[in-house]
Write an enzyme that holds these catalytic residues in place. Structure first.
Site, PDB file in Angstrom:
ATOM      1  N   SER A  42      -0.153 -21.984   7.865  1.00  0.00           N
ATOM      2  CA  SER A  42      -1.543 -22.106   7.428  1.00  0.00           C
ATOM      3  C   SER A  42      -1.872 -23.459   6.824  1.00  0.00           C
ATOM      4  O   SER A  42      -3.033 -23.882   6.830  1.00  0.00           O
ATOM      5  CB  SER A  42      -1.864 -21.009   6.406  1.00  0.00           C
ATOM      6  OG  SER A  42      -0.915 -21.009   5.349  1.00  0.00           O
ATOM      7  N   HIS A 249      -4.284 -22.367  -1.086  1.00  0.00           N
ATOM      8  CA  HIS A 249      -4.285 -23.225   0.097  1.00  0.00           C
ATOM      9  C   HIS A 249      -5.179 -24.434  -0.154  1.00  0.00           C
ATOM     10  O   HIS A 249      -6.100 -24.375  -0.959  1.00  0.00           O
ATOM     11  CB  HIS A 249      -4.788 -22.459   1.326  1.00  0.00           C
ATOM     12  CG  HIS A 249      -3.776 -21.526   1.893  1.00  0.00           C
ATOM     13  ND1 HIS A 249      -3.600 -20.259   1.407  1.00  0.00           N
ATOM     14  CD2 HIS A 249      -2.885 -21.677   2.900  1.00  0.00           C
ATOM     15  CE1 HIS A 249      -2.633 -19.660   2.101  1.00  0.00           C
ATOM     16  NE2 HIS A 249      -2.185 -20.505   3.010  1.00  0.00           N
TER      17      HIS A 249
END
Length: 267
Positions: A42, A249
């Protein structure tokens, strides 16, 4: 360390500029043949940056991720973007390597965080006690020491076998927290320090395996310094209960300001 194939591309541009003088038509062909393949999890697909390509499904690839930003800036003749949210080393081996071939010049990859249990570590630390958090972090570090190197070797060997001439850039992960920063709630400083230490531990293991394969390791820790969670100018999402998948993230700014320069300098 392998010669940067992007450096070779830059040289070909100079040669192409002189083609009219020297009749070096092959220089332009060398430029045209440059191919880049972006693999990984990711952090490479761009989760957290938004504007996801609906065609990528649960992989959540985005034009705001560093591979797409680099490709847009440098215009390789071919660009294959197979990085996928949630990927582990086995997923790279099973699903992402098809674009690699003897003509691939540049490869980027982030991998290892999901194998080490990144998501479960963060869930444990957010929901449970400090001692439970630290114990789970230590379990992840033990996995990084005992099992992850072999799994990274499998991925790196497969890349080398399929694209033996490629310059391979392995990127690391940022530290999540600025210690003694602006956060007044949430995790304890002990938990934040343990998580940062685990990131350093993971990066060191990945860097070692990359070096042993002749690949280039690109650290992003320095680029994210001053932009961690609790810094007041974070390039990382903190826990987001409304969009849990984007938690921890990089934001779009983290991709363009953190990962992209690290990759560009290493490519």
């Amino acid at each position: 360390m392998r010669l940067s194939r992007f450096a070779a591309l830059s040289s070909s541009l100079l040669l192409a500029a002189g083609a009219a003088l020297f009749g070096a038509g092959q220089a332009a062909a060398a430029q045209a043949d440059f191919g880049y393949v972006a693999l990984g999890d990711s952090y490479s697909s761009g989760v957290g940056a938004g504007n996801y390509d609906s065609g990528s499904g649960n992989c959540k690839r985005t034009t705001r991720a560093y591979p797409a930003l680099w490709a847009a800036a440098h215009s390789p003749q071919t660009f294959s973007f197979t990085a996928c949210s949630g990927a582990r080393t086995g997923d790279v081996l099973a699903n992402q390597l098809t674009p690699l071939n003897s003509g691939t010049d540049l490869v980027s990859i982030t991998i290892g965080g999901n194998d080490a249990g990144f998501s479960d570590v963060m869930t444990t630390c957010v929901l449970q006690s400090e001692s439970t958090c630290v114990n789970r972090v230590n379990q992840a570090k033990a996995y990084v020491d005992s099992t992850l190197p072999g799994r990274l070797d499998q991925v790196y060997n497969a890349i080398d076998s399929r694209a033996p001439g490629a310059h391979v850039v392995v990127l690391g992960y940022p530290r999540f927290y600025k210690l003694n920063g602006t956060c007044t709630t949430g995790l304890t400083e002990g938990e934040r320090a343990a998580i940062n230490g685990a990131a350093d531990h993971l990066n060191a293991a990945i860097a070692k395996r990359a070096a042993d394969h002749g690949f280039t390791f690109a650290s992003v820790a320095g680029a994210f310094t001053g932009h961690e969670i609790c810094s007041g100018n974070a390039w990382l999402h903190s826990v987001n209960w409304l969009n849990i998948g984007e938690s921890y993230h990089p934001t779009a700014a983290g991709q363009s300001g953190g990962y992209l320069p690290a990759f560009t300098n290493a490519a």
